[in-house]
Design an enzyme around this catalytic site. Structure first.
Site, PDB file in Angstrom:
ATOM      1  N   HIS A 201       0.914  -1.293   0.061  1.00 24.08           N
ATOM      2  CA  HIS A 201       0.083  -0.035  -0.072  1.00 24.08           C
ATOM      3  C   HIS A 201       0.751   1.208  -0.083  1.00 24.08           C
ATOM      4  O   HIS A 201       0.550   2.246  -0.541  1.00 24.08           O
ATOM      5  CB  HIS A 201      -0.968   0.017   1.033  1.00 24.08           C
ATOM      6  CG  HIS A 201      -2.154  -0.884   1.180  1.00 24.08           C
ATOM      7  ND1 HIS A 201      -3.002  -1.459   2.009  1.00 24.08           N
ATOM      8  CD2 HIS A 201      -2.822  -1.141  -0.065  1.00 24.08           C
ATOM      9  CE1 HIS A 201      -3.961  -2.186   1.448  1.00 24.08           C
ATOM     10  NE2 HIS A 201      -3.975  -1.943   0.245  1.00 24.08           N
ATOM     11  N   GLU A 443      -1.599 -20.022 -15.597  1.00 19.22           N
ATOM     12  CA  GLU A 443      -0.417 -19.581 -14.645  1.00 19.22           C
ATOM     13  C   GLU A 443       0.484 -20.949 -14.116  1.00 19.22           C
ATOM     14  O   GLU A 443       1.145 -20.583 -13.187  1.00 19.22           O
ATOM     15  CB  GLU A 443      -1.074 -18.778 -13.549  1.00 19.22           C
ATOM     16  CG  GLU A 443      -2.142 -19.730 -12.683  1.00 19.22           C
ATOM     17  CD  GLU A 443      -2.792 -18.822 -11.596  1.00 19.22           C
ATOM     18  OE1 GLU A 443      -2.231 -17.797 -11.015  1.00 19.22           O
ATOM     19  OE2 GLU A 443      -4.070 -19.253 -11.209  1.00 19.22           O
ATOM     20  N   ASP A 467       2.787 -15.904 -11.416  1.00 22.71           N
ATOM     21  CA  ASP A 467       2.913 -17.294 -11.021  1.00 22.71           C
ATOM     22  C   ASP A 467       3.643 -18.146 -12.176  1.00 22.71           C
ATOM     23  O   ASP A 467       4.300 -19.007 -11.865  1.00 22.71           O
ATOM     24  CB  ASP A 467       1.539 -17.830 -10.761  1.00 22.71           C
ATOM     25  CG  ASP A 467       1.186 -17.671  -9.089  1.00 22.71           C
ATOM     26  OD1 ASP A 467       2.125 -17.000  -8.484  1.00 22.71           O
ATOM     27  OD2 ASP A 467      -0.057 -17.923  -8.882  1.00 22.71           O
ATOM     28  N   CYS A 514      -3.023 -10.500 -17.226  1.00 23.17           N
ATOM     29  CA  CYS A 514      -3.206  -9.697 -15.866  1.00 23.17           C
ATOM     30  C   CYS A 514      -1.867  -9.689 -15.004  1.00 23.17           C
ATOM     31  O   CYS A 514      -2.230  -9.271 -13.814  1.00 23.17           O
ATOM     32  CB  CYS A 514      -4.296 -10.265 -15.173  1.00 23.17           C
ATOM     33  SG  CYS A 514      -4.445 -11.782 -14.672  1.00 23.17           S
TER      34      CYS A 514
END
Length: 589
Positions: A201, A443, A467, A514
């Protein structure tokens, strides 16, 4: 520029993770933020109630501090991120944190500091098993809350960013999201930290503020004293101590070029992501909550390419019911309509939110009962989520995506589960879309190798490069000893990507990406050459990727892909690509 330090060699370089782009030149300010000591000390049974009261008071003090931070945020760039503070406030009210700590104080008769530390460590062990880097970084939020509570238990006043009265570059072990929200760009021009990752964050906030930042330097606080001239290159992750005159001049030019380019990006918002020869590419966002949509909408994203549904399930004693899920998904779908929203079904293991299922004894949890394997085992949980998603499809275009698929049998079973949920809703007269596309994340190496078989079973592919790269190369990028082997440009990775894209194109189904590669402008021409026309990323990446796309052609991408597929090592690919990008896009790399 502050004077050079004679005791530090000129042009001393440290390299970390460039997490917020840009160049800053200025004086270091060493912010001492030593980790709070949390020794577990025995207490007398007569002191238990007062120790619990001390802990509860520290919780209340922490809430008050965060509410003060929240009310003090006026920067429009930060308003969309207030949910981070709200999340921290929710953590402070979470029974898993508060009640469990109180229970440890009472049952083990130890001090509040020790009890809290045990609770935080239990949280950390859970998050460490999560494969998704974005979700794993949420552990840093738990630790930041723990540090705040410990500080309030001790009564110690920690150094504040607000006390800084001149332009400086902060050097510290870590900054919490609350710290970062209080950054004044007129005084703090950049920061570097020992710890952290791209998806923390703190990093996300730095990018929103436009503050150059480097994280993960490991020992910057040991090597960088206060009052030293520094150059921070948040794009490359390079920190330079005592820059020479020549280096200073070089980075001043880089700084000017970056500022000019950032100004240019503002004009791209309402322009399509279209190549010079007319190929349209849809740039979508990766999000975890409806609050994230502010960033997506501010960049005119073409939809949501990845909604991480795990956020709804984390940090609670029981999973959300159908109605709660439906309302959350509907909020995202409604705000993003008419653009599509792709919802990934649960991508964590059961021990993260279902107390009665204990997977702690798994030898390798990231390859154990998780993601689609867990959903297909816990059918009621899966059925509830599918019903909620299908109901949300009545409010706008929705796609369902299944994670960690390794074979056709899993896909067929998933389709049966969706059909069962659909027929049930039809029988109940519940509204939903007539057609909800079903897709899989590519993935795992097995999914890439049988991409042609999978393509015949689904409506779309989405490549999860984070991944896929780790599994293809058998490397844990969270392990500092082998992280250097994580190579997006490794020939095996590039060939796997081409195999997947070719299979999708032959079958005539859309294929998107993505993972992190999608949001890195360095790789944009390669993805264009692969035939990818849907890319999903964090919102800050959209304008940069769009800029490269609008200066490129399909022929550029196909030529670059053809060249790099001939090279035998990741290093050779990287060097060739760096040179080519500098040639094609002068001043941008």
């Amino acid at each position: 520029m502050v004077s050079a330090r004679a005791d530090i060699p000129p042009d001393t370089f440290l390299v970390g993770i460039g997490t917020s782009p840009g160049v800053a030149i200025g004086e270091s300010f060493l912010l001492h933020r030593a980790r709070m000591c949390a020794l577990a000390l025995p207490i007398d049974v007569s002191a238990v109630d007062s120790e619990v009261a001390r802990f509860v008071a520290a919780i209340e003090r922490s809430k008050s501090q965060l509410n003060d931070v929240r009310s003090g945020v006026t920067d429009p760039r930060l308003l969309e991120h207030l949910y981070i503070i709200d999340t921290h406030l929710l953590i402070l009210e979470d029974a898993a944190l508060v009640d469990d700590t109180v229970k440890v104080i009472r049952t083990e008769q130890i001090n509040a500091e020790g009890a809290l530390q045990k609770t935080i460590l239990r949280f950390k062990s859970i998050f460490d098993d999560i494969e998704d880097e974005y979700l794993r970084e949420r552990c840093a939020d738990i630790e930041a809350i723990g540090e705040r509570i410990l500080c309030n238990l001790s009564g110690e006043e920690r150094p504040s960013l607000q006390s800084i009265d001149r332009k400086v570059i902060i050097v510290t072990h870590d900054l919490s999201p609350a710290d970062t929200m209080q950054i004044d760009r007129n005084r703090i021009i950049a920061f570097v930290t020992d710890v952290g990752g791209r998806t923390s964050h703190t990093s996300i906030l730095a990018r929103s503020l436009g503050v150059p930042a480097i994280v993960g330097l490991e020992s910057a606080t040991l090597h960088v004293p206060g009052g030293v001239p520094l150059i921070v290159d948040g794009t490359s992750g390079t920190l330079i101590l005592n820059p020479s005159d020549a280096t200073y001049r070089e980075y001043r030019e880089k700084q000017k070029a970056f500022e000019f380019q950032e100004h240019e990006l503002l004009g791209l918002r309402d322009l399509p992501a279209e190549t010079r020869d007319g190929d349209r590419v849809f740039l979508r966002c990766n999000i975890e909550t409806a609050q994230d949509l502010d960033g997506a909408l501010s960049q005119a994203a073409d939809g949501v390419g990845l909604l991480r549904s795990e956020f709804l399930f984390m940090g609670r004693d029981a999973p959300p019911d159908e109605e709660e899920q439906y309302l959350n998904y509907t909020q995202v779908v409604t705000r993003m309509a008419p653009h599509p929203v792709t919802i990934r079904t649960l991508d964590v293991g059961g021990d993260k939110f279902v107390p009665e299922i204990n997977l702690a004894d798994e030898a390798n949890p990231v390859m154990g009962l998780r993601a689609i394997r867990f959903s297909l085992k816990e059918r009621l949980l899966f059925h509830t989520q599918l019903r909620a998603i299908l109901r949300a499809s009545a409010h706008g275009p929705v796609q369902i995506m299944f994670p960690m698929i390794t074979g056709v049998a899993e896909v067929r079973e998933c389709r049966r589960c969706v059909e069962d949920a659909r027929l049930e809703l039809v029988a109940e007269g519940v509204a939903m879309s007539a057609h909800v596309p079903l897709g899989v994340m590519i993935e795992t190496p097995s999914a890439a190798l049988i991409a042609d078989l999978l393509a015949a079973e689904v409506d779309f592919f989405s490549i999860g490069t984070n991944d896929l790269i780790q599994y293809c190369l058998a490397v844990d990028r969270g392990n500092e000893h082998v992280a250097y082997l994580y190579e997006p440009l490794h020939p095996a990775v590039l060939r796997a990507l081409k195999m997947v894209c070719d299979a999708a194109h032959r079958q005539g189904i859309p294929v998107s990406m993505c993972g992190e590669m999608a949001g890195d402008q360095l790789y944009t021409p390669i993805l264009l050459g692969l035939g990818l026309r849907e890319l999903s990323m964090n919102s800050h990446g959209i304008p940069r990727v769009k800029r490269i796309l609008r200066q490129s052609t399909r022929a550029d991408g196909e030529r670059i892909l053809a060249e790099i597929l001939l090279l035998p090592t990741a290093t050779e690919v990287a060097h060739w690509l760096d040179d080519e990008m500098v040639r094609l896009f002068p001043g941008q790399f």
